[in-house]
Design a protein around this motif. Structure first.
Motif, mmCIF file in Angstrom:
data_model
loop_
_atom_site.group_PDB
_atom_site.id
_atom_site.type_symbol
_atom_site.label_atom_id
_atom_site.label_comp_id
_atom_site.label_asym_id
_atom_site.label_seq_id
_atom_site.Cartn_x
_atom_site.Cartn_y
_atom_site.Cartn_z
ATOM 1 N N ARG A 37 0.834 -1.196 0.000
ATOM 2 C CA ARG A 37 0.000 0.000 0.000
ATOM 3 C C ARG A 37 0.871 1.249 0.000
ATOM 4 N NH1 ARG A 37 -2.597 -0.446 6.132
ATOM 5 N NH2 ARG A 37 -0.699 0.119 7.292
ATOM 6 N N GLN A 38 0.271 2.305 -0.501
ATOM 7 C CA GLN A 38 0.989 3.578 -0.554
ATOM 8 C C GLN A 38 0.028 4.704 -0.218
ATOM 9 O OE1 GLN A 38 3.063 4.308 -4.261
ATOM 10 N NE2 GLN A 38 4.414 5.790 -3.274
ATOM 11 N N ALA A 39 0.353 5.399 0.855
ATOM 12 C CA ALA A 39 -0.421 6.563 1.268
ATOM 13 C C ALA A 39 0.212 7.804 0.640
ATOM 14 C CB ALA A 39 -0.427 6.673 2.784
ATOM 15 N N LYS A 42 4.011 9.074 1.047
ATOM 16 C CA LYS A 42 4.763 8.020 1.729
ATOM 17 C C LYS A 42 5.267 6.977 0.732
ATOM 18 C CE LYS A 42 2.578 8.398 6.260
ATOM 19 N NZ LYS A 42 1.965 7.643 7.390
ATOM 20 N N ARG A 44 5.856 3.201 -0.735
ATOM 21 C CA ARG A 44 5.028 2.002 -0.837
ATOM 22 C C ARG A 44 5.527 1.005 0.198
ATOM 23 N NH1 ARG A 44 3.453 -0.233 -6.715
ATOM 24 N NH2 ARG A 44 3.024 2.016 -6.802
ATOM 25 N N THR A 90 -5.741 4.078 5.326
ATOM 26 C CA THR A 90 -6.086 4.751 4.077
ATOM 27 C C THR A 90 -4.876 4.798 3.148
ATOM 28 O OG1 THR A 90 -7.806 6.099 5.097
ATOM 29 C CG2 THR A 90 -6.811 6.938 3.064
ATOM 30 N N ALA A 91 -5.050 4.273 1.940
ATOM 31 C CA ALA A 91 -3.954 4.195 0.971
ATOM 32 C C ALA A 91 -4.485 3.589 -0.323
ATOM 33 C CB ALA A 91 -2.819 3.329 1.507
ATOM 34 N N TYR A 93 -4.001 0.434 -2.487
ATOM 35 C CA TYR A 93 -3.519 -0.923 -2.258
ATOM 36 C C TYR A 93 -3.201 -1.584 -3.598
ATOM 37 C CZ TYR A 93 -4.618 -0.730 2.682
ATOM 38 O OH TYR A 93 -4.620 -0.413 4.021
ATOM 39 N N GLN A 118 -8.164 2.078 -4.349
ATOM 40 C CA GLN A 118 -8.163 3.036 -3.249
ATOM 41 C C GLN A 118 -8.987 2.517 -2.079
ATOM 42 O OE1 GLN A 118 -6.655 6.284 -2.977
ATOM 43 N NE2 GLN A 118 -7.322 6.045 -0.848
#
Length: 123
Positions: A37-39, A42, A44, A90-91, A93, A118
């Motif tokens: 995941r990547q917010a 930020k 991954r 929350t990110a 995926y 998302q």
């Protein structure tokens, strides 16, 4: 190779979602699979991984006990069941596949990536 992720959406804190990733163009039953995941703003990060047979699974400490990765080799699909969701989950995926049967946590060890789905958790 195509990895099609689905199942994301908007959910309240404490709720659940189940992500799916349908794979094609690879020998799925010989491939380890992972979720990352990547917010916003930020890097991954690793979420979960599963070996070719499903006998070995790994989960990040931040999701241990809340998320569960699984797979159905007959359907060429990997899943991520997410329970007790938190706003920090929350990110976007992403599912990923390796050209190898052993599951790993390293993002650079995965050869193929899906487009992402998302997940938004409201407080």
């Amino acid at each position: 190779v195509q990895l099609q992720a689905s199942g994301g959406g908007l959910v309240q804190a404490g709720g659940s979602l189940r992500l799916s990733c349908a794979a094609s163009g690879l020998t799925f039953s010989s491939s380890a699979m992972g979720w990352f995941r990547q917010a916003p703003g930020k890097e991954r990060e690793f979420v979960a991984a599963i070996s070719w047979s499903g006998s070995s699974t790994y989960h990040a400490d931040s999701v241990e006990g809340r998320f569960t990765i699984s797979r159905d080799n007959a359907k060429n699909t990997v899943y991520l069941q997410m329970n007790s969701l938190k706003p920090e989950d929350t990110a976007v995926y992403y599912c990923a596949a390796r050209r190898a049967p052993i599951a790993t946590k390293g993002r650079y060890e995965y050869d193929y990536w899906g487009q992402g789905t998302q997940v938004t958790v409201s407080s």
